[in-house]
Each structure stands twice: as structure tokens, then as C-alpha cells.
Design a protein around this motif. Structure first.
Motif, short mmCIF file in Angstrom:
data_model
loop_
_atom_site.label_atom_id
_atom_site.label_comp_id
_atom_site.label_asym_id
_atom_site.label_seq_id
_atom_site.Cartn_x
_atom_site.Cartn_y
_atom_site.Cartn_z
N HIS A 1 30.60 20.43 118.00
CA HIS A 1 29.39 20.50 117.36
C HIS A 1 29.74 21.95 116.64
O HIS A 1 29.40 22.06 115.37
CB HIS A 1 28.11 20.63 118.23
N LYS A 2 30.19 22.93 117.45
CA LYS A 2 30.38 24.31 117.09
C LYS A 2 31.51 24.15 115.81
O LYS A 2 31.42 24.78 114.71
CB LYS A 2 30.62 25.33 117.88
N LEU A 3 32.63 23.60 116.20
CA LEU A 3 33.86 23.42 115.28
C LEU A 3 33.55 22.66 114.00
O LEU A 3 34.36 22.60 113.26
CB LEU A 3 34.81 23.31 115.93
N LYS A 4 32.60 21.62 114.05
CA LYS A 4 32.28 20.93 113.07
C LYS A 4 33.31 19.93 112.83
O LYS A 4 34.02 19.83 111.86
CB LYS A 4 31.84 21.50 111.74
N LEU A 5 34.13 19.44 113.71
CA LEU A 5 35.36 18.66 114.05
C LEU A 5 35.14 17.49 112.97
O LEU A 5 34.53 16.64 113.56
CB LEU A 5 35.80 18.38 115.43
N PRO A 6 36.20 17.18 112.08
CA PRO A 6 36.21 15.90 111.38
C PRO A 6 37.04 14.97 112.47
O PRO A 6 37.72 15.37 113.29
CB PRO A 6 37.10 16.28 110.32
N GLU A 7 36.86 13.83 112.14
CA GLU A 7 37.48 12.52 112.88
C GLU A 7 39.10 12.92 112.60
O GLU A 7 39.49 13.28 111.67
CB GLU A 7 37.20 11.18 112.33
N ASN A 8 39.73 12.44 113.56
CA ASN A 8 41.03 12.66 113.69
C ASN A 8 41.80 14.06 113.27
O ASN A 8 42.69 14.06 112.50
CB ASN A 8 41.63 11.59 112.98
N ALA A 9 40.95 15.18 113.47
CA ALA A 9 41.61 16.46 113.11
C ALA A 9 42.81 16.71 114.02
O ALA A 9 42.97 16.24 115.20
CB ALA A 9 40.57 17.71 113.53
N HIS A 10 43.75 17.61 113.60
CA HIS A 10 44.79 18.19 114.33
C HIS A 10 44.55 19.69 114.65
O HIS A 10 43.79 20.15 114.03
CB HIS A 10 46.01 18.06 113.42
N ILE A 11 45.08 20.07 115.91
CA ILE A 11 44.87 21.56 116.52
C ILE A 11 46.10 22.15 116.58
O ILE A 11 47.15 21.53 116.89
CB ILE A 11 43.84 21.44 117.66
N ILE A 12 46.12 23.27 116.21
CA ILE A 12 47.12 24.40 116.82
C ILE A 12 46.47 25.39 117.71
O ILE A 12 45.37 26.08 117.40
CB ILE A 12 47.59 25.02 115.42
N ILE A 13 47.19 25.66 118.69
CA ILE A 13 46.71 27.00 119.60
C ILE A 13 47.98 28.06 119.28
O ILE A 13 49.09 27.62 119.36
CB ILE A 13 46.82 26.60 121.04
N VAL A 14 47.36 28.97 118.76
CA VAL A 14 48.22 30.31 118.64
C VAL A 14 48.06 31.54 119.48
O VAL A 14 46.95 31.54 119.95
CB VAL A 14 48.16 30.57 117.16
N GLN A 15 48.98 32.18 119.56
CA GLN A 15 48.76 33.78 120.33
C GLN A 15 48.97 34.69 119.54
O GLN A 15 49.93 34.82 118.61
CB GLN A 15 50.01 33.64 121.56
N ASP A 16 48.32 35.71 119.58
CA ASP A 16 48.34 37.08 118.92
C ASP A 16 49.58 37.94 119.37
O ASP A 16 49.48 38.18 120.53
CB ASP A 16 47.08 37.93 118.84
N GLU A 17 50.45 37.95 118.47
CA GLU A 17 51.80 38.64 119.02
C GLU A 17 51.34 40.12 119.26
O GLU A 17 52.14 40.86 120.23
CB GLU A 17 52.94 38.71 117.83
N GLU A 18 50.41 40.76 118.63
CA GLU A 18 49.94 42.02 118.71
C GLU A 18 49.26 42.38 120.04
O GLU A 18 49.27 43.51 120.69
CB GLU A 18 49.58 42.75 117.73
N LYS A 19 48.40 41.34 120.32
CA LYS A 19 47.33 41.49 121.51
C LYS A 19 47.83 40.10 122.27
O LYS A 19 47.13 39.28 122.15
CB LYS A 19 45.94 41.37 121.06
N PRO A 20 48.80 40.06 123.04
CA PRO A 20 49.32 38.71 123.54
C PRO A 20 48.32 38.00 124.78
O PRO A 20 48.52 36.68 124.82
CB PRO A 20 50.51 39.15 124.41
N ASN A 21 47.26 38.64 125.02
CA ASN A 21 46.28 37.89 125.93
C ASN A 21 45.09 37.14 125.19
O ASN A 21 44.38 36.42 125.46
CB ASN A 21 45.32 38.78 126.73
N ASP A 22 45.25 37.42 123.58
CA ASP A 22 44.47 36.64 122.57
C ASP A 22 45.10 35.36 121.97
O ASP A 22 46.10 35.51 121.39
CB ASP A 22 44.15 37.58 121.53
#
Length: 135
Positions: A36-57
Motif C-alpha cells: 500500500h505504501k509503495l503503491k506497487l504495480p503488478e509484477n514490479a521488480h525490486i533493487i536493494i541498494v547500499q549507501d557506499e558513504e553510509k554502509p548501514n543504510d
């Protein structure tokens, strides 16, 4: 006629807090509140990324790029995808034991060169790491 004002927080009370669940089998699922929050469309693809400057993010990005994991609809509103590499990177980064399942809350968003990045709340992983590693 009598109207009831629906406040922003009312949705959270009905469907819970938006979150991702990572399983040791390498799956990531997004609960109904997250969909609901992300308003995800059907069959969406996802990427999970890490902040190189703040590695815990870490951030979640919704994309149409088919080379990234595709979310499939499962029971109710939830979505699930196979994303073992993200699971292993998070476990290694936060020094978590193998075969552990964990949830990450979905926070605010920022604009990035890859699109809108939704903050994954990793503070519980830091606490869990201290707990299991007796730090």
C-alpha cells in the motif's frame, strides 16, 4: 449524513506497519502495508541498494528493469521475490548468524539516480547482531 474523517494513521491501524521480511531461503516479501505504501504495480521488480558513504543504510527501489527480482502476488496483498544475494549481503554486513529470518521496516524516501529509494530501517539488525554475537 455524518462523515468520519480518515486520518493518515488510520491505514496503519488497519493493515499494520510497512515492512520487508527476509527469509533464510533467500526470499523477500513485502507485507500488505508495504504494498500500500509503495503503491506497487503488478509484477514490479525490486533493487536493494547500499549507501557506499553510509554502509548501514540500505534502500529499496522499484524498477521495471527485468534483470532484477520480480515480485509475485501471494496471499492477500503481499508480494514475494527470490533475492538471496540481498539476504546474504545484509547478513554478512550486520554479522548475523546463518538461517535467520528478519524484518526491515520501510521508512521515508529519497530521490536517487536509480529512481525513488525507500529507506529500509536497519536499526533492529544492529540490535539483533549485538544480541546474537553477545557484544
Amino acid at each position: 449524513m455524518k462523515f468520519k474523517v480518515i486520518e493518515q494513521n488510520s491505514v496503519r491501524k488497519l493493515i499494520g506497519n510497512p515492512k520487508l521480511r527476509f527469509t533464510h531461503q533467500g526470499f523477500v516479501s513485502i507485507n500488505g502495508a508495504g504494498v500500500h505504501k509503495l503503491k506497487l504495480p503488478e509484477n514490479a521488480h525490486i533493487i536493494i541498494v547500499q549507501d557506499e558513504e553510509k554502509p548501514n543504510d540500505f534502500y529499496l527501489i522499484i524498477t521495471e528493469d527485468k534483470k532484477f527480482p520480480r515480485l509475485r502476488k501471494v496471499a492477500g496483498r503481499s508480494r514475494i521475490a527470490s533475492y538471496g544475494s540481498a539476504y546474504h549481503i545484509l547478513c554478512n554486513h550486520f554479522n548475523l548468524p546463518p538461517k535467520i529470518n528478519f524484518d526491515l521496516g520501510i521508512g521515508g524516501q529519497i530521490k536517487s539516480e536509480l529512481g525513488t529509494a525507500h529507506c529500509l530501517i536497519t536499526s533492529k539488525l544492529l540490535e539483533l547482531s549485538k544480541e546474537v554475537n553477545h557484544v
